[in-house]
Design an enzyme around this catalytic site. Structure first.
Site, PDB file in Angstrom:
ATOM      1  N   ARG A 177      -6.565  11.802  -6.009  1.00 18.58           N
ATOM      2  CA  ARG A 177      -7.671  10.879  -5.590  1.00 18.58           C
ATOM      3  C   ARG A 177      -8.986  11.674  -5.898  1.00 18.58           C
ATOM      4  O   ARG A 177     -10.056  11.328  -6.263  1.00 18.58           O
ATOM      5  CB  ARG A 177      -7.595  10.337  -4.314  1.00 18.58           C
ATOM      6  CG  ARG A 177      -8.838   9.764  -3.703  1.00 18.58           C
ATOM      7  CD  ARG A 177      -9.033   8.041  -4.131  1.00 18.58           C
ATOM      8  NE  ARG A 177      -9.937   7.647  -3.218  1.00 18.58           N
ATOM      9  CZ  ARG A 177     -11.356   7.757  -3.466  1.00 18.58           C
ATOM     10  NH1 ARG A 177     -11.925   8.741  -4.330  1.00 18.58           N
ATOM     11  NH2 ARG A 177     -12.165   7.021  -2.413  1.00 18.58           N
ATOM     12  N   ARG A 214       0.832  -1.222   0.155  1.00 17.07           N
ATOM     13  CA  ARG A 214       0.015   0.024   0.002  1.00 17.07           C
ATOM     14  C   ARG A 214       0.765   1.276  -0.015  1.00 17.07           C
ATOM     15  O   ARG A 214       0.371   2.218   0.597  1.00 17.07           O
ATOM     16  CB  ARG A 214      -0.944   0.146   1.169  1.00 17.07           C
ATOM     17  CG  ARG A 214      -2.094  -1.041   1.133  1.00 17.07           C
ATOM     18  CD  ARG A 214      -3.294  -0.357   0.406  1.00 17.07           C
ATOM     19  NE  ARG A 214      -4.358  -1.501   0.289  1.00 17.07           N
ATOM     20  CZ  ARG A 214      -5.510  -1.525   1.059  1.00 17.07           C
ATOM     21  NH1 ARG A 214      -5.612  -0.122   1.807  1.00 17.07           N
ATOM     22  NH2 ARG A 214      -6.535  -2.261   1.051  1.00 17.07           N
ATOM     23  N   ASP A 271      -7.181  -2.500  -7.252  1.00 18.52           N
ATOM     24  CA  ASP A 271      -7.615  -3.238  -6.201  1.00 18.52           C
ATOM     25  C   ASP A 271      -7.834  -4.753  -6.514  1.00 18.52           C
ATOM     26  O   ASP A 271      -8.154  -4.977  -7.665  1.00 18.52           O
ATOM     27  CB  ASP A 271      -8.701  -2.531  -5.736  1.00 18.52           C
ATOM     28  CG  ASP A 271      -9.036  -2.773  -4.170  1.00 18.52           C
ATOM     29  OD1 ASP A 271      -8.297  -2.248  -3.088  1.00 18.52           O
ATOM     30  OD2 ASP A 271      -9.881  -3.673  -3.902  1.00 18.52           O
ATOM     31  N   TYR A 279     -15.154 -11.093   0.694  1.00 15.27           N
ATOM     32  CA  TYR A 279     -16.222  -9.873   0.018  1.00 15.27           C
ATOM     33  C   TYR A 279     -17.258 -10.130  -0.753  1.00 15.27           C
ATOM     34  O   TYR A 279     -18.543  -9.709  -0.377  1.00 15.27           O
ATOM     35  CB  TYR A 279     -15.256  -9.215  -0.626  1.00 15.27           C
ATOM     36  CG  TYR A 279     -14.081  -8.442   0.446  1.00 15.27           C
ATOM     37  CD1 TYR A 279     -14.310  -7.343   1.244  1.00 15.27           C
ATOM     38  CD2 TYR A 279     -12.797  -9.108   0.493  1.00 15.27           C
ATOM     39  CE1 TYR A 279     -13.223  -6.781   1.871  1.00 15.27           C
ATOM     40  CE2 TYR A 279     -11.844  -8.611   1.417  1.00 15.27           C
ATOM     41  CZ  TYR A 279     -12.230  -7.462   2.174  1.00 15.27           C
ATOM     42  OH  TYR A 279     -11.271  -6.839   3.046  1.00 15.27           O
ATOM     43  N   ARG A 332      -3.206   6.922   1.129  1.00 14.52           N
ATOM     44  CA  ARG A 332      -3.807   8.105   1.619  1.00 14.52           C
ATOM     45  C   ARG A 332      -2.715   8.735   2.629  1.00 14.52           C
ATOM     46  O   ARG A 332      -3.046   9.924   2.994  1.00 14.52           O
ATOM     47  CB  ARG A 332      -5.107   7.675   2.536  1.00 14.52           C
ATOM     48  CG  ARG A 332      -6.252   7.673   1.402  1.00 14.52           C
ATOM     49  CD  ARG A 332      -7.509   6.755   2.306  1.00 14.52           C
ATOM     50  NE  ARG A 332      -7.141   5.595   2.379  1.00 14.52           N
ATOM     51  CZ  ARG A 332      -7.915   4.662   3.111  1.00 14.52           C
ATOM     52  NH1 ARG A 332      -9.078   5.020   3.418  1.00 14.52           N
ATOM     53  NH2 ARG A 332      -7.429   3.366   3.491  1.00 14.52           N
TER      54      ARG A 332
HETATM   55  O1  CP3 Z   1       0.126   0.608  -3.044  1.00 10.71           O
HETATM   56  C1  CP3 Z   1      -0.335  -0.317  -3.230  1.00 10.71           C
HETATM   57  O2  CP3 Z   1      -0.176  -1.435  -2.561  1.00 10.71           O
HETATM   58  C2  CP3 Z   1      -1.197  -0.872  -4.493  1.00 10.71           C
HETATM   59  C3  CP3 Z   1      -2.831  -0.862  -4.568  1.00 10.71           C
HETATM   60  C4  CP3 Z   1      -3.615  -1.599  -3.482  1.00 10.71           C
HETATM   61  C5  CP3 Z   1      -4.715  -1.114  -2.911  1.00 10.71           C
HETATM   62  N1  CP3 Z   1      -5.425  -2.044  -2.440  1.00 10.71           N
HETATM   63  C6  CP3 Z   1      -5.260   0.428  -2.937  1.00 10.71           C
HETATM   64  C7  CP3 Z   1      -6.372   0.720  -2.213  1.00 10.71           C
HETATM   65  C8  CP3 Z   1      -3.493  -2.844  -3.335  1.00 10.71           C
HETATM   66  C9  CP3 Z   1      -2.406  -3.951  -3.733  1.00 10.71           C
HETATM   67  C10 CP3 Z   1      -4.889  -3.272  -2.834  1.00 10.71           C
HETATM   68  C11 CP3 Z   1      -4.899  -4.762  -2.111  1.00 10.71           C
HETATM   69  C12 CP3 Z   1      -6.094  -4.888  -1.592  1.00 10.71           C
HETATM   70  N2  CP3 Z   1      -7.238  -4.355  -1.673  1.00 10.71           N
HETATM   71  C13 CP3 Z   1      -6.198  -5.955  -0.334  1.00 10.71           C
HETATM   72  C14 CP3 Z   1      -5.105  -6.891   0.099  1.00 10.71           C
HETATM   73  C15 CP3 Z   1      -4.330  -6.314   0.930  1.00 10.71           C
HETATM   74  C16 CP3 Z   1      -4.778  -5.734   1.977  1.00 10.71           C
HETATM   75  O3  CP3 Z   1      -4.484  -4.650   2.387  1.00 10.71           O
HETATM   76  O4  CP3 Z   1      -5.270  -6.676   2.989  1.00 10.71           O
HETATM   77  C17 CP3 Z   1      -7.604  -5.788   0.137  1.00 10.71           C
HETATM   78  C18 CP3 Z   1      -8.285  -6.896   1.006  1.00 10.71           C
HETATM   79  C19 CP3 Z   1      -8.237  -4.885  -0.583  1.00 10.71           C
HETATM   80  C20 CP3 Z   1      -9.569  -4.499  -0.528  1.00 10.71           C
HETATM   81  C21 CP3 Z   1      -9.891  -3.074  -0.001  1.00 10.71           C
HETATM   82  N3  CP3 Z   1      -9.665  -1.913  -0.832  1.00 10.71           N
HETATM   83  C22 CP3 Z   1     -10.418  -2.828   1.398  1.00 10.71           C
HETATM   84  C23 CP3 Z   1     -10.782  -3.378   2.463  1.00 10.71           C
HETATM   85  C24 CP3 Z   1     -10.345  -1.276   1.217  1.00 10.71           C
HETATM   86  C25 CP3 Z   1     -11.005  -0.146   2.246  1.00 10.71           C
HETATM   87  C26 CP3 Z   1     -10.147  -0.101   3.415  1.00 10.71           C
HETATM   88  C27 CP3 Z   1      -9.075   1.231   3.167  1.00 10.71           C
HETATM   89  O5  CP3 Z   1      -7.694   0.811   3.382  1.00 10.71           O
HETATM   90  O6  CP3 Z   1      -9.511   2.032   2.991  1.00 10.71           O
HETATM   91  C28 CP3 Z   1      -9.961  -0.817  -0.101  1.00 10.71           C
HETATM   92  C29 CP3 Z   1      -9.477   0.642  -0.781  1.00 10.71           C
HETATM   93  C30 CP3 Z   1      -8.369   1.011  -0.933  1.00 10.71           C
HETATM   94  N4  CP3 Z   1      -7.731   0.101  -1.876  1.00 10.71           N
HETATM   95  C31 CP3 Z   1      -7.627   2.190  -0.936  1.00 10.71           C
HETATM   96  C32 CP3 Z   1      -6.354   2.044  -1.571  1.00 10.71           C
HETATM   97  C33 CP3 Z   1      -5.431   3.117  -1.855  1.00 10.71           C
HETATM   98  C34 CP3 Z   1      -8.144   3.244  -0.223  1.00 10.71           C
HETATM   99  C35 CP3 Z   1      -9.280   3.627  -0.675  1.00 10.71           C
HETATM  100  C36 CP3 Z   1      -9.310   5.367  -1.187  1.00 10.71           C
HETATM  101  O7  CP3 Z   1      -7.920   6.008  -1.391  1.00 10.71           O
HETATM  102  O8  CP3 Z   1     -10.246   5.927  -0.829  1.00 10.71           O
END
Ligand code: CP3
Length: 345
Positions: A39, A26, A76, A151, A30
């Site tokens: 974003r 990640r 994602d 999910y 943010r």
């Molecule tokens: O920089 C990176 O790692 C690349 C991008 C990336 C994102 N999600 C961007 C993201 C990667 C590799 C993921 C993987 C992901 N997404 C996983 C597996 C890794 C982990 O963290 O367990 C999972 C379970 C998800 C599903 C997901 N996406 C959730 C549960 C959420 C909400 C929780 C949160 O952190 O807000 C997301 C949203 C998400 N995916 C964001 C980002 C940067 C935040 C959303 C935003 O910017 O509004």
């Protein structure tokens, strides 16, 4: 030839580098003001994932700031259920949501068209490989079938994945069908990312830690082994990192059973056990992301412990899970400096 200059690719082939190369799960997100700015411009989170201009920009942001050894494609894991028309949405403050699926819904899923739906992601990968410095490894990724299925069944995130565990006990046939369908789509998706220019890929099984012994074998190991076998049959040069968060002792056989080149470790994995796992091949991890929020001595001690115990074998330095929005970007600079300044003692 290019693998020679990409340190992470060298570690994935079994080399030990000192100091170890690093990236952070990640790393685009943010905690970075420039991410929040892009974003806001992009509209919805999925619009950001499907806009190559914006997705390339946010992938490059942490590379410009910190010069990490790998860039991870910005997307994602839930773009797969989105491609399966599960009405995925990310609403502010709610986390991801989608229509919960039942037995009939699983049998009606149509995998055709998912990869075409994800064409913008492959365009992002192509542009990234052109824009990135030659020495930066480009990582593609997807979710593991179990984690994506949790999910899809609940329709949202839950703390313990009770809805998916219960569904799997009650409807074993439909659940197996869902996992195998996700495994096959995800394997095609990883191959498409590799063909577009990804050097290596990571499979995220973020919810592996809630599974009992039998279920870990059936829901975490089996589908991931199927995916990796399929990707490697199609692209023998592919390098694959598998991250089964919370898997604990089950990690002992995870690499050998799945065929992953490297395994990702969360911060609950004891360093002595991590070292045993490293005897079998490269590992990635495993700093507690809260140490990056805390900074100072907590950050330094955590980094030093990992380097001392694991720095003498094939290691990709990383966190044990994604960096959180509260992390201070200055602490990330301190982390990078400390890892890069390590001289092998
Ligand atoms: O920089 C990176 O790692 C690349 C991008 C990336 C994102 N999600 C961007 C993201 C990667 C590799 C993921 C993987 C992901 N997404 C996983 C597996 C890794 C982990 O963290 O367990 C999972 C379970 C998800 C599903 C997901 N996406 C959730 C549960 C959420 C909400 C929780 C949160 O952190 O807000 C997301 C949203 C998400 N995916 C964001 C980002 C940067 C935040 C959303 C935003 O910017 O509004």
């Amino acid at each position: 030839m290019t693998d020679e200059c990409r340190k992470i690719m060298r570690v994935l082939s079994g080399e030990t580098l000192s100091p170890p190369p690093l990236w952070l799960m990640r790393q685009a997100g943010r905690y970075l003001p420039e991410y929040r700015e892009t974003r806001a411009k992009a509209g919805s989170f999925l619009d950001l994932c499907y806009s190559p201009d914006h997705a390339v920009e946010v992938t490059l942001q942490p590379i410009r700031r910190y010069g990490f050894d790998a860039a991870i494609l910005f997307s994602d894991i839930l773009v797969i259920p989105d491609g399966l028309k599960r009405n995925v949405r990310f609403t502010e403050g709610h986390g991801p949501e989608m229509d919960p699926i039942d037995e009939a819904g699983i049998l009606a899923l149509k995998p055709d068209g998912v990869i075409a739906h994800l064409a913008p992601v492959m365009e992002t990968v192509r542009r990234l490989r052109q824009d990135l410095p030659a020495e930066t490894t480009l990582l593609g990724f997807c979710g593991a079938p179990w984690t994506v299925a949790t999910y899809m069944i609940a329709g949202h995130g839950t703390p313990d994945q009770a809805p998916a565990r219960l569904f799997a006990y009650r409807h074993p046939k439909a659940f197996e069908h869902l996992l195998m369908l996700l495994a096959d789509i995800s394997a095609s998706y990883l191959v498409a990312q590799i063909d577009a220019g990804a050097d290596a890929v990571q499979i995220f099984d973020s919810w592996a830690g809630v599974l009992g012994e039998r279920e870990f074998e059936a829901f975490a190991v089996k589908p991931v082994a199927r995916m990796i076998a399929s990707v490697k049959a199609q692209r023998p040069q592919a390098r694959i990192i598998a991250f089964a968060k919370g898997a604990g002792y089950q990690l002992k056989t995870y690499r050998q059973k799945t065929g992953a080149d490297a395994i990702g470790l969360d911060w609950s994995v004891p360093l002595a056990f991590a070292r045993e796992l490293q005897q079998e091949g490269p590992i990635q991890g495993n700093l507690d992301p809260m140490r990056v929020v805390a900074g100072g001595k907590a950050l330094e001690d955590g980094i030093d412990d990992i380097l001392q115990h694991l720095g003498h074998g094939p290691l990709i330095f990383n966190l044990g899970h994604g960096i959180t929005p509260q992390a201070d970007p200055t602490n990330v600079s301190a982390l990078v400096e400390r890892v890069r300044g390590w001289r092998g003692r």
